[in-house]
Design an enzyme around this catalytic site. Structure first.
Site, PDB file in Angstrom:
ATOM      1  N   GLU A  88     -11.214  12.049   3.482  1.00  0.00           N
ATOM      2  CA  GLU A  88     -11.701  11.206   2.398  1.00  0.00           C
ATOM      3  C   GLU A  88     -13.045  10.565   2.740  1.00  0.00           C
ATOM      4  O   GLU A  88     -13.325  10.257   3.896  1.00  0.00           O
ATOM      5  CB  GLU A  88     -10.711  10.076   2.117  1.00  0.00           C
ATOM      6  N   CYS A 101     -18.716   5.400   3.100  1.00  0.00           N
ATOM      7  CA  CYS A 101     -17.715   5.174   4.138  1.00  0.00           C
ATOM      8  C   CYS A 101     -17.097   6.520   4.483  1.00  0.00           C
ATOM      9  O   CYS A 101     -16.503   7.167   3.622  1.00  0.00           O
ATOM     10  CB  CYS A 101     -16.654   4.200   3.640  1.00  0.00           C
ATOM     11  N   CYS A 108      -4.660   9.496  11.420  1.00  0.00           N
ATOM     12  CA  CYS A 108      -4.937   8.432  12.390  1.00  0.00           C
ATOM     13  C   CYS A 108      -3.686   8.159  13.212  1.00  0.00           C
ATOM     14  O   CYS A 108      -2.569   8.147  12.683  1.00  0.00           O
ATOM     15  CB  CYS A 108      -5.372   7.154  11.667  1.00  0.00           C
ATOM     16  N   CYS A 112      -1.397   1.209  12.462  1.00  0.00           N
ATOM     17  CA  CYS A 112      -1.490  -0.107  11.828  1.00  0.00           C
ATOM     18  C   CYS A 112      -0.550  -0.149  10.620  1.00  0.00           C
ATOM     19  O   CYS A 112      -0.577   0.747   9.770  1.00  0.00           O
ATOM     20  CB  CYS A 112      -2.922  -0.407  11.412  1.00  0.00           C
ATOM     21  N   CYS A 115      -1.754   0.208   6.700  1.00  0.00           N
ATOM     22  CA  CYS A 115      -2.736   1.232   6.359  1.00  0.00           C
ATOM     23  C   CYS A 115      -2.073   2.564   6.029  1.00  0.00           C
ATOM     24  O   CYS A 115      -1.148   3.000   6.722  1.00  0.00           O
ATOM     25  CB  CYS A 115      -3.702   1.413   7.524  1.00  0.00           C
ATOM     26  N   GLY A 163      -9.042   7.395  10.387  1.00  0.00           N
ATOM     27  CA  GLY A 163      -9.229   7.695  11.802  1.00  0.00           C
ATOM     28  C   GLY A 163      -9.789   6.524  12.592  1.00  0.00           C
ATOM     29  O   GLY A 163     -10.324   5.561  12.037  1.00  0.00           O
ATOM     30  N   GLU A 164      -9.639   6.605  13.900  1.00  0.00           N
ATOM     31  CA  GLU A 164     -10.189   5.634  14.836  1.00  0.00           C
ATOM     32  C   GLU A 164     -11.405   6.266  15.510  1.00  0.00           C
ATOM     33  O   GLU A 164     -11.263   7.185  16.330  1.00  0.00           O
ATOM     34  CB  GLU A 164      -9.130   5.254  15.885  1.00  0.00           C
ATOM     35  N   SER A 218     -11.713  -4.555  13.877  1.00  0.00           N
ATOM     36  CA  SER A 218     -10.561  -4.793  13.014  1.00  0.00           C
ATOM     37  C   SER A 218      -9.586  -5.683  13.771  1.00  0.00           C
ATOM     38  O   SER A 218      -8.830  -5.206  14.604  1.00  0.00           O
ATOM     39  CB  SER A 218      -9.904  -3.455  12.637  1.00  0.00           C
ATOM     40  N   LEU A 219      -9.612  -6.956  13.472  1.00  0.00           N
ATOM     41  CA  LEU A 219      -8.797  -7.920  14.212  1.00  0.00           C
ATOM     42  C   LEU A 219      -7.494  -8.230  13.472  1.00  0.00           C
ATOM     43  O   LEU A 219      -6.403  -8.023  13.996  1.00  0.00           O
ATOM     44  CB  LEU A 219      -9.595  -9.207  14.440  1.00  0.00           C
ATOM     45  N   CYS A 352      -7.915   3.388   2.443  1.00  0.00           N
ATOM     46  CA  CYS A 352      -7.962   4.520   3.359  1.00  0.00           C
ATOM     47  C   CYS A 352      -6.648   5.299   3.340  1.00  0.00           C
ATOM     48  O   CYS A 352      -5.579   4.734   3.525  1.00  0.00           O
ATOM     49  CB  CYS A 352      -8.233   4.026   4.780  1.00  0.00           C
TER      50      CYS A 352
END
Length: 361
Positions: A88, A101, A108, A112, A115, A163-164, A218-219, A352
């Site tokens: 995407e 983006c 991923c 999380c 997500c 993804g990371e 990303s906290l 996402c």
């Protein structure tokens, strides 16, 4: 071979090995990264035989579909890779310019809880050419839609999709170097943002690359205890260790750190959470001198509050606008620079992983 992931010097070496004139390398590079072709057939100043050979050795990204938000014009694209994986990409229009983006992985692995990207895990990393292809194809498609031919239609790139990025570090760096090369798209490195949930060694590694992109952490929680309940990465790296790494990033690059904080109703949007986050960042965010000139900076950290996009498979939802405003006000009490992200693509599958999930991935 993946020739549209090659640096210009590597492409020159490739051409020499193939017996092509060296000047062909610059022509091919410009076709990829200035004219943004997706097939070698479009390279009109190159012979047919050579185009056929090139097409076999380049990576192809295929447009599948897209959705357009009727209110703000946000477009979410779905692209297919050569192995059938779907990724995407989101194009957003702002008054200060257009942003895109992009995804860095197919799926991923970070897990999380809020997500959609991580449902189903990570299938594989994306090649630099697949990351570049998202930018170029989306730009070509949008240019046709809005009838505007602009070689720099996209002024900002955010690596914040599926993804990371730090799990795909080498391809990330290759993507950044190619998209910012003078011979190619020539985007300023300062117009690129890389978002990570906090893989500490690679925050430090990026700081040493000499590529001063904007770094977004990303906290999503002010304490390790709460963060562990929504982000598995918190079981490996503490918030203190992560912020030590982002402090280092600031010292090496001079680039202010963005703290991404997705607000989830009743989970991390309480006044207590705001107070704890304010105290946590204010201790690191005090105004101090930079360099021998004695110039002052605004503080290391800027907080971007994100009203969460609801995801069908997840239980989390955004809180009220009053709660969001209250959270912001508490942070500002601690003299922290705060913005509330403008909601984009609310009428489409903009979160996402949502559009990809509709195709069973």
């Amino acid at each position: 071979m993946d020739i549209n992931s090659l640096y210009l010097d590597e492409l020159t070496e490739y051409c020499v090995e193939k017996g092509y004139p060296k000047f062909r390398a610059k022509q091919i590079y410009e076709w990829f990264h200035k004219k943004h072709v997706s097939t070698a057939e479009e390279m009109t100043n190159i012979s047919k035989d050579m185009r056929e050979e090139l097409d076999k050795e380049m990576t192809h990204v295929k447009y599948v579909t897209h959705q357009t938000d009727s209110e703000d014009g946000t477009r979410k694209f779905l692209f297919e890779m050569e192995d059938g994986q779907m990724i995407e990409t989101v194009f957003m229009q702002y008054h200060h310019g257009n942003s895109i983006c992009i995804s860095s992985q197919a799926g991923c692995a970070m897990g999380c809880k809020f997500c959609a990207s991580t449902i189903g895990g990570c299938i594989r990393d994306l090649k630099a050419s697949e990351m570049l292809g998202q930018v170029y194809i989306a730009m070509n498609l949008v240019s046709k839609e809005i009838e505007e031919k602009n070689d720099h239609l996209i002024s900002n790139i955010v690596v914040m999709g599926t993804g990371e990025p730090f799990q795909n570090y080498d391809n990330l760096i290759r993507f950044i170097k190619i998209i910012t090369s003078e011979e190619g798209y020539n985007l300023s490195v300062r117009n690129i943002t890389v978002s990570s949930c906090g893989i500490v060694p690679n925050i430090r590694k990026l700081a040493d690359e000499g590529l001063p992109v904007t770094f977004a952490l990303s906290l999503h929680a002010p304490t390790d205890e709460l963060r562990k309940t929504i982000m598995p990465i918190a079981n490996k790296y503490t918030i203190a260790d992560t912020l030590d790494a982002t402090d280092y990033y600031f010292k090496k690059t001079g680039r202010r750190i963005t703290i991404e904080y997705s607000l989830m109703d009743g989970v991390n949007d309480t006044p207590e959470c705001a107070e704890k986050l304010g105290k946590l960042l204010s201790e690191r965010n005090k105004t101090s001198n930079r360099g021998s000139e004695g110039k002052e900076h605004q503080g290391i950290y800027h907080v971007n509050l994100i009203p969460i996009n609801p995801v069908d498979e997840r239980e989390y939802k955004a809180g009220s606008s009053d709660n969001i405003a209250s959270f912001k006000k508490i942070l500002e009490k601690y003299r922290i620079n705060v913005t509330i992200r403008r909601g984009m693509g609310r009428n489409i599958d903009a979160a996402c992983g949502q559009l990809r999930r509709k195709y069973g991935l």
